[in-house]
Design a protein around this motif. Structure first.
Motif, mmCIF file in Angstrom:
data_model
loop_
_atom_site.group_PDB
_atom_site.id
_atom_site.type_symbol
_atom_site.label_atom_id
_atom_site.label_comp_id
_atom_site.label_asym_id
_atom_site.label_seq_id
_atom_site.Cartn_x
_atom_site.Cartn_y
_atom_site.Cartn_z
ATOM 1 N N HIS A 20 0.812 -1.214 0.000
ATOM 2 C CA HIS A 20 0.000 0.000 0.000
ATOM 3 C C HIS A 20 0.843 1.259 0.000
ATOM 4 N N TYR A 387 -7.024 -3.890 -11.032
ATOM 5 C CA TYR A 387 -6.687 -5.246 -10.613
ATOM 6 C C TYR A 387 -5.256 -5.584 -10.980
ATOM 7 N N ASN A 388 -4.577 -6.187 -10.019
ATOM 8 C CA ASN A 388 -3.255 -6.749 -10.245
ATOM 9 C C ASN A 388 -3.436 -8.270 -10.276
ATOM 10 N N ASN A 390 -5.730 -11.131 -10.204
ATOM 11 C CA ASN A 390 -7.097 -11.299 -9.705
ATOM 12 C C ASN A 390 -7.371 -10.486 -8.461
ATOM 13 N N GLU A 391 -6.360 -9.777 -7.967
ATOM 14 C CA GLU A 391 -6.516 -9.015 -6.732
ATOM 15 C C GLU A 391 -6.681 -7.528 -7.039
ATOM 16 N N GLU A 392 -7.573 -6.900 -6.308
ATOM 17 C CA GLU A 392 -7.797 -5.471 -6.478
ATOM 18 C C GLU A 392 -6.681 -4.686 -5.799
ATOM 19 N N GLN A 394 -4.873 -1.890 -3.827
ATOM 20 C CA GLN A 394 -5.311 -1.042 -2.726
ATOM 21 C C GLN A 394 -4.773 0.374 -2.902
#
Length: 807
Positions: A20, A387-388, A390-392, A394
């Protein structure tokens, strides 16, 4: 640079990216020590090795600095910055000095390698001789330095990238969007602007005016100026070179024919004591063939062209690509490709007005400051997740749409004609998209832009976003008219808006020029196009019936096509006066006189251009209206001219009164013999002119003069100078120095990768941007006819009932 700082060193650990806060260093046993800010690169390497205290002879193989990048003046993100020499060391300490209040220590990730040393007898000797061994093994001499850049990499226009890679060794301390205000942003009359002569590149003039050759010992201010000088020399002579060695402190080039009939070479190096670059070796002029052998030159890359055309771009970022090609041909005697010229234009725009990607990141910061400085301004932003895999991601969002309206514009509309015109125009530049604009008009026929939006294209969702915010925040009064083209996405957006843009709150009407274009597209009968337009311009029912019958006689299908449009949408006689005489969207298209060239700019520069241009517009019109009112004029120039013309024509009109209240009259024009009815109470007149403009026509003036009635009461308030003054009463506020702005608290915004122009070859320029397929935006399929989800336009249930074409 004075003082000391604390170094925190990580080794035998891990570099974690995409957290983050950006990059993070992790290790089990980090250690720290205090160093002076005047420490050299050699001393840093020695100090790191000595701090190991394990008796093994080691040397430093890599140093990475956790570089704090200040985003929007508040949020800090970290990336890695290689420390390879004195220059990067200096930059590291300089960055630390600027950010030490928020990041009190320097974090380094260091990699070591073991060294086998010969002739060392015991551990004591190892300790005593270690510093000398480090000094030899960590030498940064030009001969021993191993380049870390790969030659042969090509950038997007085919330029060899080794020189560029070496130039990019220094990582800038923060995302830097230029907040200066180029004259372009304030200039309203760009056609009157004169592009200055091209200045020479910094320090690239050939040192010797006699033969134009380099000389050993000639000094340059920077590595960039050395490379630019060599490029300019090469391009001018029609020869070429290859980069033999490219390092942060050395540039070494040889003729491409070196060893095959030409011995030309040049070597330049940094002179640290002087703080400049110097030609250290030069073999003299080329002895190879110097004739031009091609239309283009490999060293005349897009970066070189971008620097050359910078003065033109500063003056007008909408400069045509063909103009750039002609200018390069005139200056360098080479004809570059369209794509190279286009790329050079984009790079030059980024150099002058800010980086394209960083512009998206800085936009919400600028908008938040603008809203604070100009209370009452409106900003609405829609984002999408990034999205990176399948993950969003932050803290990072894709900028999907943004709507903005400045408070002076919001307040100005209250005193303009109750009419708004909307249209969309596509963006040029690195990213595709559409700029939606809404404009109004004051009582002196001046255009007043009132709202803007940047969207992905002219889709139903995009128009709904714009029209919803326009109605909610700017056009709040009822009884307004809205003129647009017949774009199907606008129709879908209006239908989705419920009563917002429907009678009695609003009247949605079509541009008559687009009606004519639609008719021509549908029937391919150019000789009837003007007749259709004349039907739209019919001021009275009688005039409409005559024109309509003429069209019907030429074909019933033509008349049925017009019937399907709806009379109130396009015929002047049936609009109940909501058009105010405006039959087209010309007001919106005339906005180019205010925003010309802005569509070529990065997103932040485009938004800032609307701010500075409108400020200039309001300042000028405020001064003009003040002077006219001070001079004693009651009405605007436009209204005064209309009234004076009506008074001159009123003398040839015979008036007959038909009631005792002096409200209904019959008038006869002596020149034509035409008889008309004037009803002052209902403010309806057979000629139709008064209903259109709300200014007394010649028939009203004649009736008022006959019965000594004050004609002033029939002039709409919008034309009074007291009302025109109110349009420009509220002023824009300066935003001040960006260094004083409060930090931005919110997600980092990035451009939509789906909108980036990536196609090879000549970029396509079209008059109308095709509506974007919702699949390109990775969302559900949306019908562009009705706006509903789940089916395409070709399968829409409403398709069977629709007729005519849309723009």
């Amino acid at each position: 640079m004075e003082g000391t700082t604390n170094l925190v060193v990580y080794r035998d650990g891990e570099i974690i990216r995409n957290t983050h806060e950006g990059v993070r260093f992790v290790s089990q046993n980090p250690f720290s020590f205090v160093v002076p800010c005047t420490m050299t690169f050699m001393e840093l390497q020695n100090g790191l090795c000595q701090s190991m205290e394990n008796g093994t002879l080691m040397r430093v193989s890599r140093i990475l600095y956790r570089n704090p990048v200040v985003v929007f003046g508040g949020l800090i993100q970290f990336d890695t910055m290689p420390i390879t020499d004195e220059v990067t060391m200096h930059n590291m300490f300089q960055i630390h000095r600027q950010t030490q209040m928020r990041q009190p220590h320097i974090e380094l990730y260091v990699e070591f390698e073991t060294v086998e040393a010969e002739g060392i007898q015991n551990e004591l000797e190892v300790e005593d001789d270690r510093a000398a061994v480090y000094e030899g093994m960590n030498s940064d001499s030009e001969e021993d330095f191993e380049a870390t850049y790969e030659a042969g990499d090509e950038d997007e226009d085919g330029d060899v990238g080794v020189e560029k890679a070496a130039h990019n060794v220094v990582v800038h301390p923060s995302i830097s969007q230029p907040m200066n205000v180029p004259p372009f942003m304030r200039e309203l009359d760009l056609d009157a602007m004169h592009a200055p002569e091209f200045p020479e590149y910094s320090n690239i003039g050939v040192p010797d005016p006699e033969d134009g050759e380099f000389r050993i010992g000639v000094e340059y201010s920077s590595r960039k100026s050395v490379v630019a000088a060599i490029r300019s020399y090469t391009i001018a002579r029609g020869v070429d070179y290859e980069v033999y060695e490219s390092e942060p402190q050395t540039f070494y080039a040889k003729c491409k024919m070196y060893g095959r009939g030409c011995d030309w070479l040049i070597r330049a190096s940094v002179i640290r004591k002087k703080g400049c670059w110097e030609i250290r070796r030069y073999n003299g002029r080329h002895t190879c063939t110097t004739g031009v052998i091609s239309q283009d030159h490999s060293k005349l890359d897009s970066d070189t062209v971008a620097e050359a055309i910078r003065p033109l771009v500063e003056t007008d970022p909408s400069i045509k690509v063909k103009t750039i090609i002609a200018e390069v041909q005139s200056r360098f005697n080479y004809t570059i490709s369209y794509r190279k010229a286009w790329l050079a234009k984009q790079k030059s725009i980024a150099n002058v007005f800010g980086d394209w990607e960083e512009s998206y990141q800085a936009l919400p910061w600028w908008l938040s400051v603008m809203v604070q400085k100009i209370p009452g301004s409106v900003v609405q932003i829609e984002t999408r997740p990034l999205y990176n895999g399948n993950e969003e991601a932050q803290g990072v969002k894709i900028l999907h749409r943004v709507f903005w309206s400045f408070n002076p514009c919001v307040r100005a509309f209250r005193h303009c004609k109750p009419l708004v015109q909307v249209d969309g125009t596509h963006l040029y530049g690195k990213y595709k998209g559409t700029l939606l604009v809404a404009v109004a008009q004051d009582g002196n026929q001046n255009i007043v832009p009132i709202a803007f939006a940047l969207v992905e294209g002219e889709t139903a969702d995009a128009w709904h976003f714009f029209l919803r915010n326009l109605r909610m925040h700017v056009v709040r009064k009822d009884g307004v008219g809205m003129i647009s083209d017949r774009h199907e996405s606008i129709r879908a957006a209006v239908n989705r808006s419920g009563s917002d843009w429907q009678p009695p709150r609003a009247w949605w009407m079509f541009c008559i020029r687009h009606i004519g274009s639609n008719f021509l597209r549908a029937f391919k009968v150019p000789h009837l196009q003007n007749l259709v337009v004349n039907i739209g311009y019919s001021r009275t029912v009688e005039e409409y019936n005559i024109n309509y019958k003429r069209l019907e006689e030429r074909g019933e299908a033509y008349a049925r096509w017009c019937d399907a449009i709806g009379l109130r949408h396009w015929v002047l006689a049936f609009d109940e006066g909501h058009r105010w005489g405006h039959m087209t969207t010309n007001l919106v298209e005339c906005i180019n006189s205010v925003l010309k060239g802005a569509r070529n700019l990065p997103v932040l520069a485009l938004v800032r251009a609307t701010y500075y241009r409108l400020n200039e517009l309001f300042v000028r019109k405020s001064a003009e209206s003040y002077e006219r009112k001070r001079a004693g004029h009651t009405y605007s120039v436009f209204a005064q001219q209309r009234i004076e013309a009506s008074m001159q024509q009123a003398g040839n009109i015979v008036v007959h009164r038909f009631d005792r209240r002096n409200e209904v009259f019959e008038v006869r024009e002596m020149t034509s013999g035409k008889v008309l009815v004037v009803d002052l109470a209902r403010r309806t007149f057979d000629c139709g002119h008064f209903q259109v403009e709300r200014i007394p026509c010649r028939h009203v003036i004649a009736c008022c003069a006959n019965q000594r009635i004050d004609w002033h009461v029939y002039v709409h308030d919008v034309y009074k100078m007291s009302e025109v003054r109110k349009v420009y009463k509220f002023e824009f506020s300066p935003l001040g120095d960006a260094e004083t702005w409060p930090p931005y608290e919110g997600p980092t915004l990035v451009a939509n990768p789906a909108l980036r122009r990536t196609s090879k070859g000549r970029p396509k320029l079209t008059r109308y941007l095709n509506e974007m397929d919702s699949r390109d935006m990775r969302g559900p399929r949306i019908c562009r006819l009705c706006g509903a989800q789940g089916h395409s336009r070709s399968r829409c249930p409403q398709r069977a009932g629709s007729s005519g074409g849309g723009e």
